[in-house]
Write a protein that holds these residues in place. Sequence first.
Motif, PDB file in Angstrom:
ATOM      1  N   MET A 158       0.797  -1.231   0.214  1.00  0.00           N
ATOM      2  CA  MET A 158      -0.015  -0.170  -0.021  1.00  0.00           C
ATOM      3  C   MET A 158       0.895   1.383   0.118  1.00  0.00           C
ATOM      4  O   MET A 158       0.546   2.195  -0.490  1.00  0.00           O
ATOM      5  N   VAL A 159       1.890   1.184   0.701  1.00  0.00           N
ATOM      6  CA  VAL A 159       2.991   2.404   0.849  1.00  0.00           C
ATOM      7  C   VAL A 159       3.392   2.728  -0.693  1.00  0.00           C
ATOM      8  O   VAL A 159       3.437   4.026  -0.979  1.00  0.00           O
ATOM      9  N   ASN A 160       3.713   1.825  -1.172  1.00  0.00           N
ATOM     10  CA  ASN A 160       4.176   2.040  -2.587  1.00  0.00           C
ATOM     11  C   ASN A 160       3.007   2.900  -3.496  1.00  0.00           C
ATOM     12  O   ASN A 160       3.385   3.767  -4.439  1.00  0.00           O
ATOM     13  N   ILE A 161       1.999   2.191  -3.475  1.00  0.00           N
ATOM     14  CA  ILE A 161       0.817   3.000  -4.175  1.00  0.00           C
ATOM     15  C   ILE A 161       0.606   4.459  -3.710  1.00  0.00           C
ATOM     16  O   ILE A 161       0.490   5.336  -4.607  1.00  0.00           O
ATOM     17  N   VAL A 162       0.524   4.448  -2.403  1.00  0.00           N
ATOM     18  CA  VAL A 162       0.460   5.967  -2.035  1.00  0.00           C
ATOM     19  C   VAL A 162       1.663   6.887  -2.325  1.00  0.00           C
ATOM     20  O   VAL A 162       1.353   8.065  -2.607  1.00  0.00           O
ATOM     21  N   PHE A 163       2.779   6.404  -2.425  1.00  0.00           N
ATOM     22  CA  PHE A 163       3.995   7.173  -3.251  1.00  0.00           C
ATOM     23  C   PHE A 163       3.667   7.553  -4.500  1.00  0.00           C
ATOM     24  O   PHE A 163       3.828   8.683  -4.817  1.00  0.00           O
ATOM     25  N   GLU A 164       3.083   6.780  -5.185  1.00  0.00           N
ATOM     26  CA  GLU A 164       2.641   6.844  -6.461  1.00  0.00           C
ATOM     27  C   GLU A 164       1.836   8.038  -6.937  1.00  0.00           C
ATOM     28  O   GLU A 164       1.746   9.159  -7.284  1.00  0.00           O
ATOM     29  N   PHE A 165       0.489   7.752  -5.911  1.00  0.00           N
ATOM     30  CA  PHE A 165      -0.593   8.516  -6.414  1.00  0.00           C
ATOM     31  C   PHE A 165      -0.304  10.082  -5.502  1.00  0.00           C
ATOM     32  O   PHE A 165      -1.115  11.060  -5.811  1.00  0.00           O
ATOM     33  N   SER A 166       0.628  10.076  -4.633  1.00  0.00           N
ATOM     34  CA  SER A 166       0.668  11.534  -4.063  1.00  0.00           C
ATOM     35  C   SER A 166       2.047  12.047  -4.532  1.00  0.00           C
ATOM     36  O   SER A 166       2.351  13.162  -4.202  1.00  0.00           O
ATOM     37  N   ASP A 167       2.545  11.612  -5.658  1.00  0.00           N
ATOM     38  CA  ASP A 167       3.741  12.119  -6.197  1.00  0.00           C
ATOM     39  C   ASP A 167       4.847  12.382  -5.288  1.00  0.00           C
ATOM     40  O   ASP A 167       5.647  13.251  -5.210  1.00  0.00           O
ATOM     41  N   HIS A 168       4.950  11.647  -4.308  1.00  0.00           N
ATOM     42  CA  HIS A 168       6.021  11.567  -3.164  1.00  0.00           C
ATOM     43  C   HIS A 168       7.517  12.157  -3.619  1.00  0.00           C
ATOM     44  O   HIS A 168       8.185  12.867  -3.003  1.00  0.00           O
ATOM     45  N   PHE A 169       7.847  11.555  -4.592  1.00  0.00           N
ATOM     46  CA  PHE A 169       9.079  11.595  -5.043  1.00  0.00           C
ATOM     47  C   PHE A 169       9.427  12.823  -6.327  1.00  0.00           C
ATOM     48  O   PHE A 169      10.450  12.747  -6.792  1.00  0.00           O
ATOM     49  N   SER A 170       8.316  13.490  -6.469  1.00  0.00           N
ATOM     50  CA  SER A 170       8.445  14.513  -7.820  1.00  0.00           C
ATOM     51  C   SER A 170       9.236  15.722  -7.211  1.00  0.00           C
ATOM     52  O   SER A 170       9.620  16.398  -8.335  1.00  0.00           O
ATOM     53  N   ASP A 171       9.302  15.802  -6.015  1.00  0.00           N
ATOM     54  CA  ASP A 171      10.233  17.059  -5.869  1.00  0.00           C
ATOM     55  C   ASP A 171      10.898  16.784  -4.715  1.00  0.00           C
ATOM     56  O   ASP A 171      11.011  15.431  -4.134  1.00  0.00           O
ATOM     57  N   GLY A 172      11.815  17.590  -4.177  1.00  0.00           N
ATOM     58  CA  GLY A 172      12.978  17.198  -3.092  1.00  0.00           C
ATOM     59  C   GLY A 172      14.162  16.675  -3.511  1.00  0.00           C
ATOM     60  O   GLY A 172      14.454  16.588  -4.763  1.00  0.00           O
ATOM     61  N   ARG A 173      14.836  15.896  -2.631  1.00  0.00           N
ATOM     62  CA  ARG A 173      16.204  15.517  -3.070  1.00  0.00           C
ATOM     63  C   ARG A 173      16.052  14.564  -4.187  1.00  0.00           C
ATOM     64  O   ARG A 173      17.290  13.949  -4.737  1.00  0.00           O
ATOM     65  N   TYR A 174      15.010  13.796  -4.158  1.00  0.00           N
ATOM     66  CA  TYR A 174      14.925  12.393  -5.291  1.00  0.00           C
ATOM     67  C   TYR A 174      14.181  12.899  -6.502  1.00  0.00           C
ATOM     68  O   TYR A 174      13.657  12.080  -7.333  1.00  0.00           O
ATOM     69  N   ALA A 175      13.885  13.945  -6.718  1.00  0.00           N
ATOM     70  CA  ALA A 175      13.141  14.498  -8.189  1.00  0.00           C
ATOM     71  C   ALA A 175      13.798  14.057  -9.307  1.00  0.00           C
ATOM     72  O   ALA A 175      13.016  13.711 -10.064  1.00  0.00           O
TER      73      ALA A 175
ATOM     74  N   VAL B  95       8.955   3.034 -11.648  1.00  0.00           N
ATOM     75  CA  VAL B  95       9.252   1.850 -12.144  1.00  0.00           C
ATOM     76  C   VAL B  95       9.297   0.983 -10.715  1.00  0.00           C
ATOM     77  O   VAL B  95       8.820  -0.142 -10.808  1.00  0.00           O
ATOM     78  N   MET B  96      10.311   1.280 -10.070  1.00  0.00           N
ATOM     79  CA  MET B  96      10.588   0.614  -9.023  1.00  0.00           C
ATOM     80  C   MET B  96       9.590   0.180  -7.970  1.00  0.00           C
ATOM     81  O   MET B  96       9.223  -0.742  -7.472  1.00  0.00           O
ATOM     82  N   ASN B  97       8.596   1.378  -7.679  1.00  0.00           N
ATOM     83  CA  ASN B  97       7.492   1.239  -6.884  1.00  0.00           C
ATOM     84  C   ASN B  97       6.606   0.052  -7.534  1.00  0.00           C
ATOM     85  O   ASN B  97       5.848  -0.529  -6.820  1.00  0.00           O
ATOM     86  N   TRP B  98       6.250   0.290  -8.630  1.00  0.00           N
ATOM     87  CA  TRP B  98       5.257  -0.813  -9.274  1.00  0.00           C
ATOM     88  C   TRP B  98       5.801  -2.243  -9.517  1.00  0.00           C
ATOM     89  O   TRP B  98       5.084  -3.145  -9.164  1.00  0.00           O
ATOM     90  N   LEU B  99       6.878  -2.310  -9.637  1.00  0.00           N
ATOM     91  CA  LEU B  99       7.800  -3.541  -9.701  1.00  0.00           C
ATOM     92  C   LEU B  99       7.623  -4.033  -8.424  1.00  0.00           C
ATOM     93  O   LEU B  99       7.209  -5.253  -7.996  1.00  0.00           O
ATOM     94  N   VAL B 100       7.764  -3.248  -7.263  1.00  0.00           N
ATOM     95  CA  VAL B 100       7.677  -3.654  -5.816  1.00  0.00           C
ATOM     96  C   VAL B 100       6.284  -4.038  -5.455  1.00  0.00           C
ATOM     97  O   VAL B 100       6.009  -5.040  -4.912  1.00  0.00           O
ATOM     98  N   THR B 101       5.411  -3.365  -6.106  1.00  0.00           N
ATOM     99  CA  THR B 101       3.931  -3.489  -5.490  1.00  0.00           C
ATOM    100  C   THR B 101       3.797  -4.899  -6.301  1.00  0.00           C
ATOM    101  O   THR B 101       3.019  -5.655  -5.612  1.00  0.00           O
TER     102      THR B 101
END
Length: 161
Positions: free
Chosen positions: A1-18, A26-32
């Motif tokens: 569920m955490v990976n899906i939340v990351f995707e739908f919240s654009d968690h990594f779209s800004d900040g140090r991992y942008a 890709v990795m989130n969906w693979l892990v999901t």
Amino acid sequence: MVNIVFEFSDHFSDGRYADHASAFTVMNWLVTILKAIGAVVALLSIARPSRHIRPSAITVVIWGAFATLTVYALGSVAQAIGMAAGLTGSVDDIDLAGIAYVMFFLLAAGGFGVLAVSYSRRHRMPARLAVLGVLGAPLLLGLVLVVVPALLTAVGLMPSE
């Protein structure tokens, strides 16, 4: 569920991992997908035997899931020990969220271990099937943690740092 939340919240779209956002997708969906397969296998290991899925296949996969989670969690523990000892990273990078993350994976590994032993005993599976599943764990981890990131870097989705 955490990976899906990351995707739908654009968690990594800004900040140090942008710069890594596409690779994280890709990795989130693979892990999901891997987590969903793990959940299905866990359910199959406690359900009535299926005429469509051989118990030997479930045995291999449930032991593989156990070993994969165990190796991953123990690798994280070793990394934390290395950080605490000053061998890599910084002890300041060890926080409550990181500890909870590792504890969750240790708990999940233990749960899959119980399922694997129970299933193997109930269905009188030969030990060689458990060994086969356990030997697959490093291959799966190598695929997820080394091969896929290398491919993502090669196609330009992940910066080569």
